[in-house]
Design a protein around this motif. Structure first.
Motif, short mmCIF file in Angstrom:
data_model
loop_
_atom_site.label_atom_id
_atom_site.label_comp_id
_atom_site.label_asym_id
_atom_site.label_seq_id
_atom_site.Cartn_x
_atom_site.Cartn_y
_atom_site.Cartn_z
N MET A 1 2.31 29.86 25.87
CA MET A 1 3.39 29.76 24.90
C MET A 1 4.70 30.09 25.61
O MET A 1 4.84 31.13 26.24
N ALA A 2 5.68 29.20 25.51
CA ALA A 2 6.97 29.40 26.15
C ALA A 2 7.77 30.44 25.38
O ALA A 2 7.78 30.47 24.15
N LYS A 3 8.44 31.31 26.14
CA LYS A 3 9.26 32.34 25.51
C LYS A 3 10.56 31.72 25.02
O LYS A 3 11.18 30.91 25.70
N LYS A 4 10.94 32.11 23.83
CA LYS A 4 12.18 31.63 23.23
C LYS A 4 13.34 32.48 23.75
O LYS A 4 13.23 33.69 23.84
N LEU A 5 14.43 31.84 24.12
CA LEU A 5 15.62 32.57 24.54
C LEU A 5 16.23 33.26 23.33
O LEU A 5 16.11 32.79 22.20
N LEU A 6 16.87 34.38 23.56
CA LEU A 6 17.54 35.09 22.47
C LEU A 6 18.71 34.25 21.98
O LEU A 6 19.56 33.84 22.76
N ASP A 7 18.76 34.03 20.67
CA ASP A 7 19.88 33.29 20.11
C ASP A 7 20.84 34.29 19.43
O ASP A 7 20.63 35.51 19.49
N GLU A 8 21.88 33.77 18.80
CA GLU A 8 22.88 34.64 18.18
C GLU A 8 22.26 35.53 17.10
O GLU A 8 22.60 36.72 17.00
N GLN A 9 21.35 34.99 16.33
CA GLN A 9 20.69 35.78 15.28
C GLN A 9 19.89 36.95 15.88
O GLN A 9 19.95 38.07 15.39
N ASP A 10 19.16 36.67 16.97
CA ASP A 10 18.41 37.72 17.66
C ASP A 10 19.37 38.80 18.16
O ASP A 10 19.12 40.00 18.00
N ARG A 11 20.47 38.40 18.78
CA ARG A 11 21.44 39.36 19.31
C ARG A 11 22.07 40.19 18.20
O ARG A 11 22.30 41.39 18.36
N ASN A 12 22.30 39.58 17.05
CA ASN A 12 22.85 40.33 15.91
C ASN A 12 21.85 41.37 15.41
O ASN A 12 22.23 42.49 15.06
N ILE A 13 20.57 41.00 15.37
CA ILE A 13 19.53 41.95 14.98
C ILE A 13 19.47 43.09 15.99
O ILE A 13 19.40 44.26 15.62
N LEU A 14 19.52 42.76 17.27
CA LEU A 14 19.49 43.79 18.31
C LEU A 14 20.71 44.70 18.24
O LEU A 14 20.59 45.91 18.50
N ASP A 15 21.86 44.16 17.87
CA ASP A 15 23.05 44.99 17.72
C ASP A 15 22.82 46.05 16.64
O ASP A 15 23.20 47.21 16.81
N GLY A 16 22.19 45.66 15.53
CA GLY A 16 21.89 46.61 14.47
C GLY A 16 20.92 47.67 14.93
O GLY A 16 21.11 48.86 14.68
N LEU A 17 19.88 47.26 15.66
CA LEU A 17 18.89 48.21 16.17
C LEU A 17 19.48 49.12 17.24
O LEU A 17 19.10 50.28 17.35
N ALA A 18 20.41 48.58 18.06
CA ALA A 18 21.01 49.38 19.13
C ALA A 18 21.84 50.53 18.56
O ALA A 18 21.92 51.60 19.16
N LYS A 19 22.44 50.32 17.41
CA LYS A 19 23.23 51.38 16.78
C LYS A 19 22.33 52.46 16.18
O LYS A 19 22.67 53.63 16.20
N ASP A 20 21.20 52.04 15.61
CA ASP A 20 20.26 52.98 15.00
C ASP A 20 18.89 52.29 14.94
O ASP A 20 18.67 51.44 14.08
N ALA A 21 17.99 52.67 15.84
CA ALA A 21 16.67 52.02 15.91
C ALA A 21 15.83 52.29 14.68
O ALA A 21 14.82 51.63 14.47
N ARG A 22 16.24 53.26 13.85
CA ARG A 22 15.48 53.56 12.64
C ARG A 22 15.99 52.80 11.42
O ARG A 22 15.45 52.94 10.33
N ILE A 23 16.99 51.96 11.61
CA ILE A 23 17.54 51.18 10.50
C ILE A 23 16.44 50.29 9.93
O ILE A 23 15.58 49.79 10.66
N SER A 24 16.45 50.11 8.64
CA SER A 24 15.40 49.30 8.02
C SER A 24 15.68 47.81 8.22
O SER A 24 16.83 47.39 8.36
N ASN A 25 14.61 47.04 8.23
CA ASN A 25 14.75 45.59 8.30
C ASN A 25 15.56 45.08 7.11
O ASN A 25 16.33 44.14 7.23
N ARG A 26 15.38 45.72 5.96
CA ARG A 26 16.09 45.34 4.75
C ARG A 26 17.61 45.49 4.94
O ARG A 26 18.38 44.62 4.56
N LYS A 27 18.03 46.60 5.57
CA LYS A 27 19.45 46.85 5.79
C LYS A 27 20.03 45.85 6.79
O LYS A 27 21.11 45.30 6.57
#
Length: 156
Positions: A1-27
């Motif tokens: 299975m080929a790995k998908k490159l990180l897109d803008e949506q992925d990077r936005n999700i990572l930005d949220g996690l980088a600020k607080d890794a305990r943030i909920s998926n809902r938030k």
């Protein structure tokens, strides 16, 4: 299975996690205007593909006597750089190993309590490795800024 490159949506999700890794998926989903399921599935994919690892990090500013030791390593021959870097990466006390451009070939970073511990560590774990020509150390003594988000994966 080929790995998908990180897109803008992925990077936005990572930005949220980088600020607080305990943030909920809902938030994260609410902040980005997407569904919680999308956030959950993207995080799971990034973890499965090794693009991201969610972990706790020690805040070195809260340790009693934190001293980051930057160990600059020169290898005997440039062809040995990969092998020496792999050997260093196997040393449990080392938290970072990177091949560098410039005066030294490799940078390894570890946390020590004092100069005596650093000297023991260098002599017992580093200088005897096959391919190491010499080392030089720098000690981090006053951390003006330590942004944990710098550890995140940046998709070029």
């Amino acid at each position: 299975m080929a790995k998908k490159l990180l897109d803008e949506q992925d990077r936005n999700i990572l930005d949220g996690l980088a600020k607080d890794a305990r943030i909920s998926n809902r938030k994260i989903a609410a902040d980005l205007g997407i569904t919680e399921g999308t956030v959950r599935s993207r995080i799971k994919r990034m973890e499965n593909e090794g693009q991201v690892r969610i972990t706790a990090m020690t805040n070195i500013a809260r340790l009693r006597n934190p001293t980051l030791a930057y160990i600059w390593v020169e290898v005997e021959r440039s062809a040995q750089c990969d092998d020496v870097a792999k050997q260093l990466a196997e040393v449990p006390e080392i938290g970072f190993v990177g091949k560098m451009l410039g005066r030294f070939d490799i940078l390894a970073i570890t946390l020590v309590q004092d100069n005596a511990e650093l000297a023991r560590f260098l002599h017992s774990k580093i200088t005897g490795l096959s391919g190491v020509r010499r080392t030089e150390c720098s000690l981090g003594v006053n951390f003006v800024k330590h942004d944990y988000r710098m550890s995140r994966i940046v998709d070029a």
